[in-house]
Design a protein around this motif. Structure first.
Motif, PDB file in Angstrom:
ATOM      1  N   ARG A 280       0.806  -1.219   0.000  1.00 47.13           N
ATOM      2  CA  ARG A 280       0.000   0.000   0.000  1.00 47.13           C
ATOM      3  C   ARG A 280       0.841   1.272   0.000  1.00 47.13           C
ATOM      4  O   ARG A 280       0.281   2.371  -0.033  1.00 47.13           O
ATOM      5  CB  ARG A 280      -0.917   0.023   1.239  1.00 47.13           C
ATOM      6  CG  ARG A 280      -1.714  -1.250   1.450  1.00 47.13           C
ATOM      7  CD  ARG A 280      -3.011  -1.272   0.714  1.00 47.13           C
ATOM      8  NE  ARG A 280      -3.861  -0.145   1.015  1.00 47.13           N
ATOM      9  CZ  ARG A 280      -5.164  -0.114   0.794  1.00 47.13           C
ATOM     10  NH1 ARG A 280      -5.758  -1.166   0.281  1.00 47.13           N
ATOM     11  NH2 ARG A 280      -5.864   0.948   1.063  1.00 47.13           N
ATOM     12  N   ASP A 281       2.159   1.166   0.089  1.00 43.26           N
ATOM     13  CA  ASP A 281       2.942   2.404   0.142  1.00 43.26           C
ATOM     14  C   ASP A 281       4.241   2.307  -0.652  1.00 43.26           C
ATOM     15  O   ASP A 281       5.230   2.949  -0.326  1.00 43.26           O
ATOM     16  CB  ASP A 281       3.223   2.806   1.594  1.00 43.26           C
ATOM     17  CG  ASP A 281       3.889   1.683   2.373  1.00 43.26           C
ATOM     18  OD1 ASP A 281       4.220   0.648   1.748  1.00 43.26           O
ATOM     19  OD2 ASP A 281       4.071   1.831   3.593  1.00 43.26           O
ATOM     20  N   GLY A 282       4.229   1.508  -1.704  1.00 43.27           N
ATOM     21  CA  GLY A 282       5.424   1.384  -2.538  1.00 43.27           C
ATOM     22  C   GLY A 282       5.757   2.698  -3.231  1.00 43.27           C
ATOM     23  O   GLY A 282       4.899   3.555  -3.409  1.00 43.27           O
ATOM     24  N   GLU A 283       7.002   2.826  -3.616  1.00 41.17           N
ATOM     25  CA  GLU A 283       7.476   4.075  -4.210  1.00 41.17           C
ATOM     26  C   GLU A 283       6.873   4.281  -5.609  1.00 41.17           C
ATOM     27  O   GLU A 283       6.357   5.340  -5.918  1.00 41.17           O
ATOM     28  CB  GLU A 283       9.004   4.014  -4.280  1.00 41.17           C
ATOM     29  CG  GLU A 283       9.681   5.316  -4.560  1.00 41.17           C
ATOM     30  CD  GLU A 283       9.573   6.342  -3.422  1.00 41.17           C
ATOM     31  OE1 GLU A 283       9.825   7.506  -3.710  1.00 41.17           O
ATOM     32  OE2 GLU A 283       9.241   5.991  -2.279  1.00 41.17           O
ATOM     33  N   HIS A 284       6.929   3.263  -6.448  1.00 41.84           N
ATOM     34  CA  HIS A 284       6.412   3.389  -7.810  1.00 41.84           C
ATOM     35  C   HIS A 284       5.128   2.616  -8.041  1.00 41.84           C
ATOM     36  O   HIS A 284       4.431   2.829  -9.026  1.00 41.84           O
ATOM     37  CB  HIS A 284       7.476   2.943  -8.821  1.00 41.84           C
ATOM     38  CG  HIS A 284       8.512   3.994  -9.048  1.00 41.84           C
ATOM     39  ND1 HIS A 284       9.660   4.065  -8.293  1.00 41.84           N
ATOM     40  CD2 HIS A 284       8.553   5.044  -9.900  1.00 41.84           C
ATOM     41  CE1 HIS A 284      10.364   5.110  -8.689  1.00 41.84           C
ATOM     42  NE2 HIS A 284       9.715   5.724  -9.658  1.00 41.84           N
ATOM     43  N   TRP A 285       4.818   1.719  -7.166  1.00 45.22           N
ATOM     44  CA  TRP A 285       3.607   0.910  -7.348  1.00 45.22           C
ATOM     45  C   TRP A 285       2.959   0.685  -5.997  1.00 45.22           C
ATOM     46  O   TRP A 285       3.645   0.329  -5.029  1.00 45.22           O
ATOM     47  CB  TRP A 285       3.958  -0.441  -7.974  1.00 45.22           C
ATOM     48  CG  TRP A 285       2.859  -1.457  -7.849  1.00 45.22           C
ATOM     49  CD1 TRP A 285       2.874  -2.613  -7.128  1.00 45.22           C
ATOM     50  CD2 TRP A 285       1.559  -1.396  -8.465  1.00 45.22           C
ATOM     51  NE1 TRP A 285       1.672  -3.272  -7.255  1.00 45.22           N
ATOM     52  CE2 TRP A 285       0.845  -2.547  -8.067  1.00 45.22           C
ATOM     53  CE3 TRP A 285       0.925  -0.460  -9.305  1.00 45.22           C
ATOM     54  CZ2 TRP A 285      -0.467  -2.797  -8.484  1.00 45.22           C
ATOM     55  CZ3 TRP A 285      -0.378  -0.708  -9.716  1.00 45.22           C
ATOM     56  CH2 TRP A 285      -1.047  -1.874  -9.310  1.00 45.22           C
ATOM     57  N   ARG A 286       1.683   0.928  -5.903  1.00 45.20           N
ATOM     58  CA  ARG A 286       0.969   0.632  -4.672  1.00 45.20           C
ATOM     59  C   ARG A 286      -0.479   0.251  -4.986  1.00 45.20           C
ATOM     60  O   ARG A 286      -1.038   0.674  -5.987  1.00 45.20           O
ATOM     61  CB  ARG A 286       1.014   1.810  -3.694  1.00 45.20           C
ATOM     62  CG  ARG A 286       0.375   3.068  -4.207  1.00 45.20           C
ATOM     63  CD  ARG A 286       0.472   4.198  -3.177  1.00 45.20           C
ATOM     64  NE  ARG A 286       1.852   4.538  -2.841  1.00 45.20           N
ATOM     65  CZ  ARG A 286       2.197   5.499  -1.985  1.00 45.20           C
ATOM     66  NH1 ARG A 286       1.254   6.196  -1.377  1.00 45.20           N
ATOM     67  NH2 ARG A 286       3.458   5.769  -1.736  1.00 45.20           N
ATOM     68  N   ILE A 287      -1.030  -0.581  -4.101  1.00 46.43           N
ATOM     69  CA  ILE A 287      -2.428  -0.980  -4.219  1.00 46.43           C
ATOM     70  C   ILE A 287      -3.291   0.135  -3.636  1.00 46.43           C
ATOM     71  O   ILE A 287      -3.048   0.605  -2.524  1.00 46.43           O
ATOM     72  CB  ILE A 287      -2.680  -2.289  -3.443  1.00 46.43           C
ATOM     73  CG1 ILE A 287      -1.845  -3.440  -4.032  1.00 46.43           C
ATOM     74  CG2 ILE A 287      -4.172  -2.624  -3.417  1.00 46.43           C
ATOM     75  CD1 ILE A 287      -2.320  -3.956  -5.361  1.00 46.43           C
ATOM     76  N   GLY A 288      -4.282   0.556  -4.386  1.00 54.77           N
ATOM     77  CA  GLY A 288      -5.206   1.576  -3.914  1.00 54.77           C
ATOM     78  C   GLY A 288      -6.508   0.951  -3.457  1.00 54.77           C
ATOM     79  O   GLY A 288      -6.592  -0.260  -3.228  1.00 54.77           O
ATOM     80  N   PRO A 289      -7.548   1.771  -3.318  1.00 50.41           N
ATOM     81  CA  PRO A 289      -8.860   1.250  -2.946  1.00 50.41           C
ATOM     82  C   PRO A 289      -9.375   0.273  -4.006  1.00 50.41           C
ATOM     83  O   PRO A 289      -8.963   0.334  -5.163  1.00 50.41           O
ATOM     84  CB  PRO A 289      -9.747   2.504  -2.916  1.00 50.41           C
ATOM     85  CG  PRO A 289      -8.817   3.661  -2.910  1.00 50.41           C
ATOM     86  CD  PRO A 289      -7.542   3.219  -3.531  1.00 50.41           C
ATOM     87  N   TRP A 290     -10.289  -0.596  -3.603  1.00 53.23           N
ATOM     88  CA  TRP A 290     -10.940  -1.477  -4.570  1.00 53.23           C
ATOM     89  C   TRP A 290     -11.890  -0.666  -5.431  1.00 53.23           C
ATOM     90  O   TRP A 290     -12.239   0.474  -5.095  1.00 53.23           O
ATOM     91  CB  TRP A 290     -11.666  -2.615  -3.847  1.00 53.23           C
ATOM     92  CG  TRP A 290     -10.691  -3.670  -3.414  1.00 53.23           C
ATOM     93  CD1 TRP A 290      -9.701  -3.525  -2.483  1.00 53.23           C
ATOM     94  CD2 TRP A 290     -10.564  -4.993  -3.937  1.00 53.23           C
ATOM     95  NE1 TRP A 290      -8.969  -4.685  -2.391  1.00 53.23           N
ATOM     96  CE2 TRP A 290      -9.483  -5.607  -3.261  1.00 53.23           C
ATOM     97  CE3 TRP A 290     -11.265  -5.723  -4.893  1.00 53.23           C
ATOM     98  CZ2 TRP A 290      -9.084  -6.915  -3.534  1.00 53.23           C
ATOM     99  CZ3 TRP A 290     -10.875  -7.030  -5.151  1.00 53.23           C
ATOM    100  CH2 TRP A 290      -9.787  -7.612  -4.483  1.00 53.23           C
ATOM    101  N   LYS A 291     -12.295  -1.279  -6.550  1.00 51.51           N
ATOM    102  CA  LYS A 291     -13.118  -0.563  -7.530  1.00 51.51           C
ATOM    103  C   LYS A 291     -14.340  -1.383  -7.898  1.00 51.51           C
ATOM    104  O   LYS A 291     -14.249  -2.588  -8.102  1.00 51.51           O
ATOM    105  CB  LYS A 291     -12.276  -0.320  -8.790  1.00 51.51           C
ATOM    106  CG  LYS A 291     -13.051   0.102 -10.042  1.00 51.51           C
ATOM    107  CD  LYS A 291     -13.558   1.528  -9.918  1.00 51.51           C
ATOM    108  CE  LYS A 291     -14.256   1.957 -11.206  1.00 51.51           C
ATOM    109  NZ  LYS A 291     -13.330   2.204 -12.300  1.00 51.51           N
TER     110      LYS A 291
END
Ligand SMILES: [Zn+2]
Ligand SMILES: [Zn+2]
Length: 544
Positions: A280-291
């Motif tokens: 959830r807090d990666g520098e270039h990639w992170r998982i956001g809220p579901w959709k």
């Protein structure tokens, strides 16, 4: 020791979006992060000795953030046909014919047709038979704005769609008077019947698409995005690209839920497929809220409205996720902290989403969880805006859709009602946290992604085909508000408060613009170039 390339002092005319120091002469950057803003001497003093100084031209601003853009689909689009700007069915078919002739035999002809029947000279859509003839019998599938699709007869057959095939839940197989499918597939569940019959893309395909598409974003100054509807394989592609150092942009990816599958089950399936949902807090990639997709769209006449759609027999639009499924996801997203963004275009869909958010908020306050009303442009009321703000629900707006869908809305609802759609002024006045974005792909032509272009559109309220007249000028916003939507506002929607500002601790993503967007006229902004783009302290784009 060779200096770290991401340690640098940038000097120039700098807009920080940091209210404590809104305009500065220099930014000190160490290891890709801002350590100081202020005078040149202050910035130099905050960096290691002998840090190089880079003078950038024009006006410098934080890197732009698009809080709703389908970049991976755009990457795929670099290998597909796009006939969204065809003026007639005849032209569309000619282009399909040419594309099929120049691409390998046997493969599917796949692409985009973000078209409206009334915008085509013939006043109708192409038929399945016509598409097949144009592609010389090869299967054809053309996506329509990520909701609907057009398929040729071979593609329909490959998907097993025949005269007796029932409509899928939430979708519709359009049929002629004889009962045969016309080729138009209305809404995702119907379009997915054909898309699912195509050979699945591989990880290598998706990594190639991401490499191909990112320069188009960096060229217009976008350094960070939210990609808002990703399945497990797509999430893994982004994570892999980040691991390999192939993501120049920072990406927040929203896992795509399915109202028919319980969220915990869906999450477990994603995890079993190899998705790290805890990232959830990666520098270039992170998982956001579901959709979740809750309704259709304004352009196709499928958004969920309280009043019937004009010219229909009491048709109120499509609800594509059940109310119970929506509530289940919302409550789960609050309980687990996963968060939930919902595509809700029409006022009735917005009501359903608010109800679900209220149920979720009884479990846990939503602040900081990334609950987001996405689109919400067909006449949200002041009362709805207040409820969303009180619930701490974010809002993802896309002004370029006013431009591209404007002509169709004007024909259906008239200028006055269309002018009240996409109510940016009202959203900002409501006190809600609002992010800007395009709903484009970076490849298609229908929703331009360039933020400088959007600044013009948001100030002028223009629609496609009529760049001189404002549609709903009362809902226009200022240059400063436009910039905030694409920086601090979009950063909030991206769940990344260390972006969208140049302040100590923030990422060193910035753009050098040919004009000062706060002092230029809207037209000057629209026509200006991005002279340079810096991501994590390194130059990743320079205008020729
Ligand atoms: Zn959407
Ligand atoms: Zn979208």
């Amino acid at each position: 020791m060779a200096p770290d390339p991401s340690t640098v002092v940038v000097t120039g005319e700098i807009i920080t979006m940091d209210p404590r120091r809104p305009r500065v002469d220099a930014v000190g950057i160490v290891d890709g992060r801002v350590v100081a803003t202020g005078s040149r001497d202050e910035a130099i003093a905050a960096c290691p000795s002998a840090t190089p100084v880079l003078e950038l031209p024009g006006t410098i601003a934080p890197g732009f953030i698009d809080s709703h853009v389908h970049m991976l689909w755009g990457g795929r689009g670099t290998e597909e046909i796009d006939v969204s700007d065809a003026a007639s069915v005849a032209e569309l078919l000619l282009r399909v014919r040419e594309f099929a002739a120049t691409h390998p035999a046997g493969a599917w002809v796949r692409g985009f047709a973000g078209i409206d029947a009334e915008s085509l000279a013939e006043g109708r859509f192409p038929t399945a038979t016509e598409l097949d003839e144009a592609a010389a019998g090869r299967p054809v599938f053309l996506d329509r704005r990520a909701h609907d699709g057009f398929a040729g007869t071979t593609a329909l057959a490959a998907a097993g769609i025949g005269p007796d095939t029932p409509d899928p839940p939430g979708g519709r197989i359009d049929r002629g008077p004889d009962g045969a499918a016309t080729g138009l597939l209305v809404e995702r569940p119907a379009a997915l019947m054909v898309e699912g019959a195509m050979p699945a893309p591989t990880l290598a395909d998706r990594l190639r698409w991401l490499r191909a598409i990112q320069p188009r974003f960096l060229t217009v100054g976008i350094t960070s995005i939210v990609d808002p509807a990703l399945d497990a394989a797509e999430l893994i592609s982004y994570a892999t690209a980040a691991q390999r150092g192939e993501l120049a942009l920072r990406v927040t990816g929203m896992p795509l839920g399915d109202g028919e599958v319980p969220p915990a089950e869906r999450a477990a399936a994603f995890a079993a497929a190899g998705v790290d949902l805890t990232d959830r807090d990666g520098e270039h990639w992170r998982i956001g809220p579901w959709k979740l997709f809750l309704d259709g769209g304004g352009s196709m006449g499928t958004a969920l409205l309280h009043e019937p759609w004009p010219g229909t027999d009491d048709y109120h639009g499509n609800q594509t996720t059940s109310t119970s499924g929506l509530h289940e996801y919302a409550v789960w997203a609050a309980e687990t902290g996963a968060g939930l963004g919902v595509h809700c275009v029409g006022e009735a869909a917005i009501d359903l989403f608010i109800d679900a958010c209220e149920a979720a908020a009884r479990v846990r306050p939503l602040k900081g969880l990334g609950f987001t009303a996405i689109h919400a442009y067909l006449w949200p009321t002041p009362a709805q805006m207040q409820r969303l703000r009180q619930l701490d629900v974010l809002v993802a707006t896309q002004a370029p859709l006013q431009w591209s869908f404007g002509p169709g809305l004007v024909r259906r609802f008239g200028v006055e009602a269309t002018g009240r759609a996409h109510p940016l002024r009202s959203w900002l006045d409501s006190g809600a946290i609002v992010g800007g974005g395009s709903d484009g792909t970076g490849n298609g032509i229908e929703a331009p992604i360039a933020p400088l272009w959007a600044f013009w559109q948001m100030q002028r309220r223009t629609i496609d085909g009529d760049p001189e007249h404002a549609v709903g000028p009362a809902e226009a916003i200022t240059a400063a508000e436009s910039l905030a939507l694409y920086t601090t506002g979009a950063a909030a929607v991206a769940m990344a408060p260390d972006r969208g500002r140049l302040a100590p601790g923030c990422v060193a993503d910035l753009v050098a613009l040919e004009v000062d967007p706060l002092r230029a006229s809207p037209e000057e902004s629209r026509d200006a170039r991005v002279l340079a783009t810096m991501a994590a302290g390194e130059i990743v784009h320079r205008a020729d």
